[in-house]
Motif scaffolding. Structure first.
Motif, PDB file in Angstrom:
ATOM      1  N   GLY A 102       0.819  -1.211   0.000  1.00 29.86           N
ATOM      2  CA  GLY A 102       0.000   0.000   0.000  1.00 29.86           C
ATOM      3  C   GLY A 102       0.853   1.261   0.000  1.00 29.86           C
ATOM      4  N   ALA A 103       1.946   1.241   0.756  1.00 24.78           N
ATOM      5  CA  ALA A 103       2.855   2.398   0.779  1.00 24.78           C
ATOM      6  C   ALA A 103       3.524   2.587  -0.577  1.00 24.78           C
ATOM      7  CB  ALA A 103       3.906   2.214   1.874  1.00 24.78           C
ATOM      8  N   LEU A 104       3.901   1.485  -1.218  1.00 20.58           N
ATOM      9  CA  LEU A 104       4.489   1.550  -2.555  1.00 20.58           C
ATOM     10  C   LEU A 104       3.486   2.142  -3.540  1.00 20.58           C
ATOM     11  CD1 LEU A 104       6.740   0.884  -4.618  1.00 20.58           C
ATOM     12  CD2 LEU A 104       5.808  -1.457  -4.712  1.00 20.58           C
ATOM     13  N   GLN A 105       2.244   1.660  -3.497  1.00 18.24           N
ATOM     14  CA  GLN A 105       1.208   2.171  -4.397  1.00 18.24           C
ATOM     15  C   GLN A 105       0.975   3.659  -4.166  1.00 18.24           C
ATOM     16  OE1 GLN A 105      -2.132   3.292  -3.649  1.00 18.24           O
ATOM     17  NE2 GLN A 105      -2.516   3.639  -5.823  1.00 18.24           N
ATOM     18  N   ALA A 106       0.951   4.082  -2.901  1.00 16.63           N
ATOM     19  CA  ALA A 106       0.728   5.501  -2.589  1.00 16.63           C
ATOM     20  C   ALA A 106       1.878   6.359  -3.124  1.00 16.63           C
ATOM     21  CB  ALA A 106       0.576   5.688  -1.081  1.00 16.63           C
TER      22      ALA A 106
END
Length: 183
Positions: A102-106
């Motif tokens: 999720g952090a990568l996607q954000a």
């Protein structure tokens, strides 16, 4: 060119999912099943992008990959999008280090924002699309597949790169990849 940003699950897990898709597809032969070569977890769909803008996309994604460590994901369970008795989409669940994903996607979305790519306004939920109904009203046969997915445990994979894909006629071609944790 139509572009999207994604991560892949590696050959071993993709082979396991492919075997499972073969079994599941017998229950819903009219559905459009995702070809094994197209299995991925989308981080951002960009749509039609011209060559100069694509080069800018590559430029802003490189440091995003470098800023994130490789992560472990698992594929397990699943469900359907749409009415439970006639799902439109069949999907497998993603577990493991989903917070890091999720952090990568954000960060991918944040890097692309200044280039004019609007982020999705809903929360990112990782899932692996397996099949789509041919009818916009869904497919009753996919409902049986949802039941079969409940106990599915297909294994884990180490995600080591972000990939910029180009979509051409239903086939996905890597245009560039950005190793995670590599400056």
């Amino acid at each position: 060119m139509r572009l999207f940003v994604a991560v892949t699950l590696g050959p071993a897990l993709e082979a396991t999912v492919t075997d499972a898709l073969r079994d599941l597809s017998r229950h819903a032969p009219r559905a459009r099943w995702v070809p094994p070569a197209n299995l991925h977890l989308t981080l951002s769909f960009l749509g039609d992008v011209d060559a100069p803008r694509a080069a800018e996309v590559e430029r802003v994604l490189r440091p995003v990959g470098a800023a994130h460590a490789p992560l472990e994901l698992s594929v397990q369970g699943g469900g359907g999008f749409g009415a439970p008795e006639r799902p439109r989409v069949l999907w497998a669940g993603v577990g493991g280090d989903t917070a890091a994903l999720g952090a990568l996607q954000a960060d991918v979305a944040a890097a692309l924002g200044p280039l004019g790519f609007e982020p999705e306004h809903r929360e990112y939920v990782a899932h692996l699309t397996l099949a789509r109904a041919r009818s916009p009203g869904g497919d009753r046969e996919l409902a049986a597949c949802v039941q079969a997915l409940q106990a599915a445990r297909w294994g884990t994979a180490r995600v080591e790169r972000v990939v910029l894909f180009e979509s051409q006629g239903g086939r996905y071609h890597p245009r560039a990849d950005f190793p995670l944790g590599t400056p």
